[in-house]
Write a protein that holds these residues in place. Sequence first.
Motif, mmCIF file in Angstrom:
data_model
loop_
_atom_site.group_PDB
_atom_site.id
_atom_site.type_symbol
_atom_site.label_atom_id
_atom_site.label_comp_id
_atom_site.label_asym_id
_atom_site.label_seq_id
_atom_site.Cartn_x
_atom_site.Cartn_y
_atom_site.Cartn_z
ATOM 1 N N THR A 1 -3.231 -0.027 1.349
ATOM 2 C CA THR A 1 -3.657 -1.395 1.636
ATOM 3 C C THR A 1 -2.435 -2.282 1.451
ATOM 4 N N THR B 1 -4.270 -8.811 5.354
ATOM 5 C CA THR B 1 -4.443 -7.552 4.621
ATOM 6 C C THR B 1 -4.873 -6.478 5.600
ATOM 7 N N THR C 1 -5.746 -2.131 5.717
ATOM 8 C CA THR C 1 -5.874 -0.817 5.104
ATOM 9 C C THR C 1 -5.823 0.201 6.226
#
Length: 148
Positions: free
Chosen positions: A90, A107, A109
């Motif tokens: 992440t 962000t 992941t």
Amino acid sequence: MRSVSKGSEDPHRYDDMLDLPNHRSGTHRPLSKQQRAAQFLPFSALSGYEDGIEESQRLTIQRNVLSSEQKEEMDLTMQKILAMDHPEVTVTWFEDDLFKDGGQYHTKTGILRRVEPSTGRLMFADRTVIWLASVDDIRIVKEEYRLD
């Protein structure tokens, strides 16, 4: 026909024109109803004004300055990642705004395909590229994946 008076206050001063035939051009074809209606549509006297208002309402934030402890932690995590084959990570990174001061944090992941320290890029399995210089946080989610 009626006689026309020359006075500007006479309500019948144009009565002689009422019975004249409508002029049709011999060289230009008549406009469609849509084209005629478009002549009377409202126009924006202040073109770009609404775009400017929207742009001024769009918010940006300033990038946080990482502490030395955060930088050390991120360096240790990067060393672990470099020793792994395709870990799931992440990543939080800061993207500068092109038009205003500041920017936005993002962000992601995903499975990390490759780390290129020489070019400063993180390359994910889904072909996303993130620049290492913009990364503020990186965490390992799962140690390794097999990419066939």
